[in-house]
Design a protein around this motif. Sequence first.
Motif, mmCIF file in Angstrom:
data_model
loop_
_atom_site.group_PDB
_atom_site.id
_atom_site.type_symbol
_atom_site.label_atom_id
_atom_site.label_comp_id
_atom_site.label_asym_id
_atom_site.label_seq_id
_atom_site.Cartn_x
_atom_site.Cartn_y
_atom_site.Cartn_z
ATOM 1 N N GLU A 137 -9.224 -8.890 3.912
ATOM 2 C CA GLU A 137 -7.717 -7.765 3.782
ATOM 3 C C GLU A 137 -6.208 -8.517 3.726
ATOM 4 O O GLU A 137 -5.726 -7.574 3.251
ATOM 5 C CB GLU A 137 -7.857 -7.924 6.115
ATOM 6 C CG GLU A 137 -9.090 -6.712 6.230
ATOM 7 C CD GLU A 137 -8.890 -6.802 8.142
ATOM 8 O OE1 GLU A 137 -7.691 -6.101 8.107
ATOM 9 O OE2 GLU A 137 -9.027 -6.999 8.514
ATOM 10 N N GLU A 138 -5.946 -9.607 3.610
ATOM 11 C CA GLU A 138 -5.565 -10.441 3.061
ATOM 12 C C GLU A 138 -4.849 -10.671 1.615
ATOM 13 O O GLU A 138 -4.256 -10.168 1.176
ATOM 14 C CB GLU A 138 -5.591 -11.913 2.783
ATOM 15 C CG GLU A 138 -5.663 -12.631 4.799
ATOM 16 C CD GLU A 138 -7.151 -11.883 5.656
ATOM 17 O OE1 GLU A 138 -7.748 -12.060 4.400
ATOM 18 O OE2 GLU A 138 -6.896 -11.822 6.348
ATOM 19 N N ALA A 139 -5.769 -9.930 0.625
ATOM 20 C CA ALA A 139 -5.729 -9.433 -0.258
ATOM 21 C C ALA A 139 -5.527 -8.743 -0.914
ATOM 22 O O ALA A 139 -4.530 -8.187 -1.559
ATOM 23 C CB ALA A 139 -7.153 -10.260 -1.332
ATOM 24 N N VAL A 140 -5.610 -7.428 -0.103
ATOM 25 C CA VAL A 140 -5.423 -5.984 -0.320
ATOM 26 C C VAL A 140 -3.530 -5.519 -0.462
ATOM 27 O O VAL A 140 -3.641 -5.192 -1.692
ATOM 28 C CB VAL A 140 -5.135 -4.976 0.992
ATOM 29 C CG1 VAL A 140 -4.868 -3.697 0.627
ATOM 30 C CG2 VAL A 140 -6.617 -5.125 1.282
ATOM 31 N N GLY A 141 -2.787 -6.273 0.224
ATOM 32 C CA GLY A 141 -1.343 -5.850 -0.739
ATOM 33 C C GLY A 141 -1.530 -6.325 -1.590
ATOM 34 O O GLY A 141 -0.381 -6.003 -3.063
ATOM 35 N N ASP A 142 -1.653 -7.961 -2.328
ATOM 36 C CA ASP A 142 -0.871 -8.132 -3.794
ATOM 37 C C ASP A 142 -2.033 -7.498 -4.939
ATOM 38 O O ASP A 142 -1.626 -7.395 -5.923
ATOM 39 C CB ASP A 142 -2.012 -9.953 -3.562
ATOM 40 C CG ASP A 142 -1.039 -10.548 -2.952
ATOM 41 O OD1 ASP A 142 0.182 -10.818 -2.793
ATOM 42 O OD2 ASP A 142 -1.493 -11.676 -2.270
ATOM 43 N N LEU A 143 -3.349 -7.061 -4.181
ATOM 44 C CA LEU A 143 -4.459 -6.343 -5.091
ATOM 45 C C LEU A 143 -3.504 -4.470 -5.544
ATOM 46 O O LEU A 143 -3.264 -4.141 -6.906
ATOM 47 C CB LEU A 143 -5.642 -6.025 -4.711
ATOM 48 C CG LEU A 143 -6.377 -5.116 -5.537
ATOM 49 C CD1 LEU A 143 -6.815 -4.909 -6.849
ATOM 50 C CD2 LEU A 143 -7.895 -4.603 -5.058
ATOM 51 N N LEU A 144 -2.608 -4.332 -3.889
ATOM 52 C CA LEU A 144 -2.491 -2.983 -4.887
ATOM 53 C C LEU A 144 -1.003 -3.211 -5.705
ATOM 54 O O LEU A 144 -0.423 -2.094 -6.259
ATOM 55 C CB LEU A 144 -2.082 -2.330 -3.620
ATOM 56 C CG LEU A 144 -3.472 -1.479 -2.732
ATOM 57 C CD1 LEU A 144 -3.648 -0.861 -1.087
ATOM 58 C CD2 LEU A 144 -3.701 -0.358 -3.128
ATOM 59 N N ALA A 145 -0.326 -4.056 -5.063
ATOM 60 C CA ALA A 145 0.981 -4.395 -5.789
ATOM 61 C C ALA A 145 0.884 -4.659 -7.246
ATOM 62 O O ALA A 145 1.706 -4.093 -8.207
ATOM 63 C CB ALA A 145 1.300 -5.783 -5.472
ATOM 64 N N THR A 146 -0.684 -5.224 -8.098
ATOM 65 C CA THR A 146 -0.671 -5.101 -9.010
ATOM 66 C C THR A 146 -1.376 -4.200 -9.030
ATOM 67 O O THR A 146 -0.541 -3.508 -10.805
ATOM 68 C CB THR A 146 -1.335 -6.330 -9.027
ATOM 69 O OG1 THR A 146 -1.520 -7.150 -8.171
ATOM 70 C CG2 THR A 146 -2.513 -6.486 -10.724
ATOM 71 N N LEU A 147 -1.852 -3.558 -8.774
ATOM 72 C CA LEU A 147 -2.296 -1.932 -9.293
ATOM 73 C C LEU A 147 -0.876 -0.839 -9.574
ATOM 74 O O LEU A 147 -0.734 -0.553 -10.204
ATOM 75 C CB LEU A 147 -3.283 -1.060 -8.615
ATOM 76 C CG LEU A 147 -4.982 -1.716 -8.297
ATOM 77 C CD1 LEU A 147 -5.662 -1.004 -7.737
ATOM 78 C CD2 LEU A 147 -5.423 -1.493 -9.712
ATOM 79 N N CYS A 148 0.067 -0.886 -8.655
ATOM 80 C CA CYS A 148 0.842 -0.209 -9.318
ATOM 81 C C CYS A 148 1.564 -0.401 -10.291
ATOM 82 O O CYS A 148 2.368 0.091 -11.016
ATOM 83 C CB CYS A 148 2.147 -0.897 -7.454
ATOM 84 S SG CYS A 148 0.915 0.789 -6.147
ATOM 85 N N ARG A 149 2.071 -1.985 -10.703
ATOM 86 C CA ARG A 149 2.718 -2.129 -11.670
ATOM 87 C C ARG A 149 1.771 -2.287 -13.237
ATOM 88 O O ARG A 149 2.695 -2.123 -13.652
ATOM 89 C CB ARG A 149 2.569 -4.046 -11.743
ATOM 90 C CG ARG A 149 3.618 -4.436 -12.767
ATOM 91 C CD ARG A 149 3.572 -5.794 -12.624
ATOM 92 N NE ARG A 149 4.936 -6.702 -13.007
ATOM 93 C CZ ARG A 149 5.636 -8.002 -13.095
ATOM 94 N NH1 ARG A 149 5.081 -8.704 -12.157
ATOM 95 N NH2 ARG A 149 6.438 -8.561 -13.871
#
Length: 278
Positions: free
Chosen positions: A197-209
Amino acid sequence: MDPVEVVMGAYGGPARRVESGASETMLLWGLGQPASHRPNAFARQGLPAFPIDACGRRLTLHQQPSSFRGASGVTGAVVWDSAVVLAKFLEHAADAGLLPVRGARAVDLGAGCGLVSVVAALLGARVVATDLPDRVRLLRKNLEENVCNGDGDGGSATLAELVWGDEYELDPELLLWLDTEAEPPELVLGSDVVYSEEAVGDLLATLCRLAGPRTTVLLAGELRNDVVVECFLEAAMAEFEVGCIEQEQWHPDFRTNRVAIFILLRKTPPPPLPVSTP
């Protein structure tokens, strides 16, 4: 209610639209029962090298099983089933004319041992394989030994360091590759990138970028924790249309209920409201 099947992005086959994270995880765990299926159906994590036939070749991916202790910090040391499933799915879909891989620009997130990157390159994609700075040594070796840039269908594979999140600085190799192109990559790939769960936000930020309106994101992951998968899907649906590609669309010899393949497309922002004039 019957599931809604749609065609999403560059993939020409059907995908089941994900309506909510909760309902999707209930479906995957309720019908698929992933815990009842054995892990490592395809991977061989105890071997120093993992052999696999793909794209008309015998590939050999070096592993470091002595570094692997089951912790998330060293998952890039061995090949996982999700990487095998996604790599063979790419090959199967490309051979069937359902996914235009040749000539596509692709970014592989958390590439690990590099199997997905290697297969995408052999299929003709121009791939940037990315991982954390302390995990790229093994990845580089596998890319160099399994991909001859410009050979075969004209694909290539290069390497860049990448730390997920919205505050990171891009590796100059990746930044140069992205900035010299008029459009974002056609494909973003990832295997076993949804793991906490902790990595979800960073993963999605990268996908959006990385993902633009014409980017097709394909993520394969082993179904270990329904809470983590639900968390990712609910968060992803705020920015992406999300679908699940059923096993009937995968390579017939590489199917397991312990793995799911998701396809994501950036949502089109609503048009601006008209400005009223007095």
